[in-house]
Design an enzyme around this catalytic site. Structure first.
Site, PDB file in Angstrom:
ATOM      1  CG  ASP A  13      -2.053  -0.995   1.133  1.00 57.53           C
ATOM      2  OD1 ASP A  13      -2.241  -1.564   0.040  1.00 57.53           O
ATOM      3  OD2 ASP A  13      -2.745  -1.197   2.147  1.00 57.53           O
ATOM      4  N   GLY A 223     -21.080  -0.073   6.655  1.00 57.40           N
ATOM      5  CA  GLY A 223     -20.268   1.063   7.128  1.00 57.40           C
ATOM      6  C   GLY A 223     -20.688   1.458   8.533  1.00 57.40           C
ATOM      7  N   GLY A 226     -23.320  -0.509  10.645  1.00 59.61           N
ATOM      8  CA  GLY A 226     -23.133  -1.862  11.157  1.00 59.61           C
ATOM      9  C   GLY A 226     -23.186  -2.914  10.058  1.00 59.61           C
ATOM     10  CG  ASP A 253      -9.646  -5.903   3.549  1.00 62.75           C
ATOM     11  OD1 ASP A 253     -10.520  -6.464   2.867  1.00 62.75           O
ATOM     12  OD2 ASP A 253      -8.821  -5.095   3.083  1.00 62.75           O
ATOM     13  CB  SER A 292      -5.770   0.891  11.450  1.00 61.42           C
ATOM     14  OG  SER A 292      -6.459   0.072  10.512  1.00 61.42           O
TER      15      SER A 292
HETATM   16  O1  RIB Z   1      -9.253  -3.149   1.314  1.00 59.76           O
HETATM   17  C1  RIB Z   1      -8.124  -2.334   1.405  1.00 59.76           C
HETATM   18  C2  RIB Z   1      -7.060  -2.865   0.505  1.00 59.76           C
HETATM   19  O2  RIB Z   1      -7.481  -2.748  -0.833  1.00 59.76           O
HETATM   20  C3  RIB Z   1      -5.744  -2.144   0.577  1.00 59.76           C
HETATM   21  O3  RIB Z   1      -4.875  -2.675   1.522  1.00 59.76           O
HETATM   22  C4  RIB Z   1      -5.230  -2.231  -0.845  1.00 59.76           C
HETATM   23  O4  RIB Z   1      -4.065  -2.965  -0.940  1.00 59.76           O
HETATM   24  C5  RIB Z   1      -6.357  -2.847  -1.658  1.00 59.76           C
HETATM   25  O5  RIB Z   1      -6.152  -4.189  -1.873  1.00 59.76           O
END
Ligand code: RIB
Length: 306
Positions: A13, A223, A226, A253, A292
């Protein structure tokens, strides 16, 4: 046996914090930059591992300076990297990310080595995959590999979860209908069902359609509102938490990784969703993606403070 396998992407990233996007032809100074480990598959694996999950990762890194760092990062969190392989002559996956001061983001992805994760890689890992309770998938690798993984999971009696991110139109409904868990956000749900989705009510209608097509459990992340569940256990919503968001990158994620970990421990979907909503809320209060995500102890403190 509650091991989780993540078959998916990893990215580097490249995060630029901006006041606004530059216009065409304009050069604009931005207030900050950070580089970090990301990619939806890797983020989900790291979130689960930080909470204590036993995680097996299938992924591909490139032939560049980023690869060692990505491998070391997986190992730092105790993730099994025996099936994270280097692809000669190819770059690692990279994601330039722009985060505005209102915490929202725009992301470009260059798949690089991630496009080289193939069905044969699933075959190569099959005996280890059979030891897993859950296979977690996203859409930053080839669709053929995702479909092969779903078929493999079903043939072997392993539960399978798809997070359809980034959103892709025209997914095979024959494959989707085999899923145990399908966890889109509202945008992804709208694209996949062809129905308008702009809040819990419309999300409920679209999610019901997918359940009618055969998916056992549909969970829509909403978001700040919830998450919504539709499936074998009925219909319910877990409310969002009110937090001061700084960077929403990777919040989805965080939800998936936390959900996968807790569900694989005890099979309690509502509890896993409640914890995942909180974990995701915690993640938006910090900067970056994996950086985070809290470990189990600070997350427990956060939960106690609610
Ligand atoms: O969901 C966030 C992610 O989307 C980031 O870390 C970026 O790499 C993309 O895959």
């Amino acid at each position: 046996m509650n091991k989780i396998a993540v078959i998916g992407s990893n990215m580097v990233d490249l995060i630029t914090y901006i006041d606004r996007m530059p216009e065409q032809g304009e050069t604009l100074e931005a207030p900050g930059f950070a580089m970090g480990c990301g990619g939806k598959g890797a983020n989900q694996a790291v979130a689960a591992a930080k909470l204590g999950a036993d995680v097996l990762m299938l992924s591909k890194v490139g032939d560049d300076m980023f690869a060692d760092n990505t491998l070391a990062n997986f190992k730092r969190f105790g993730i099994d990297t025996r099936y994270v392989e280097r692809v000669p002559g190819v770059s690692s996956g990279v994601a330039p990310i722009f985060v505005k001061c209102d915490s929202h983001n725009s992301i470009l992805i260059i798949k690089g080595a991630n496009a080289h994760l193939k069905p044969a890689d699933i075959d190569a890992a099959q005996s280890d995959l059979r030891d897993c309770k859950l296979i977690v998938l996203q859409l930053e690798i080839d669709l053929d590999t995702v479909y092969y993984a779903i078929d493999f999971a079903k043939r072997n009696g392993i539960q399978v979860l798809l997070n359809p991110a980034p959103a892709v139109a025209g997914l095979s409904h024959a494959h989707l209908s085999q899923l145990d868990f399908f966890i889109p956000n509202e945008t992804e749900l709208a694209l996949i069902t062809g129905l308008p989705v702009d809040g819990p009510q419309s999300a409920l209608i679209a999610a019901r359609q997918l359940v009618e097509e055969g998916i056992r459990h549909v969970i829509v992340t909403l978001g700040a509102n919830g998450a919504l569940y539709v499936g074998e256990e009925g219909e319910f919503q877990v409310d969002g938490l009110n937090v001061a968001a700084r960077d929403t990158t990777g919040a989805g994620d965080a939800f998936i990784g936390c959900f996968a970990h807790h569900w694989s421990q005890d099979g309690d979907i509502r509890r896993a969703m409640t914890l995942a909503v909180a974990y995701s809320a915690f993640s938006v209060t910090g900067l970056g993606t994996q950086t985070s995500y809290p470990d189990a102890a600070p997350f427990a403190q956060f939960l106690a403070s609610l």
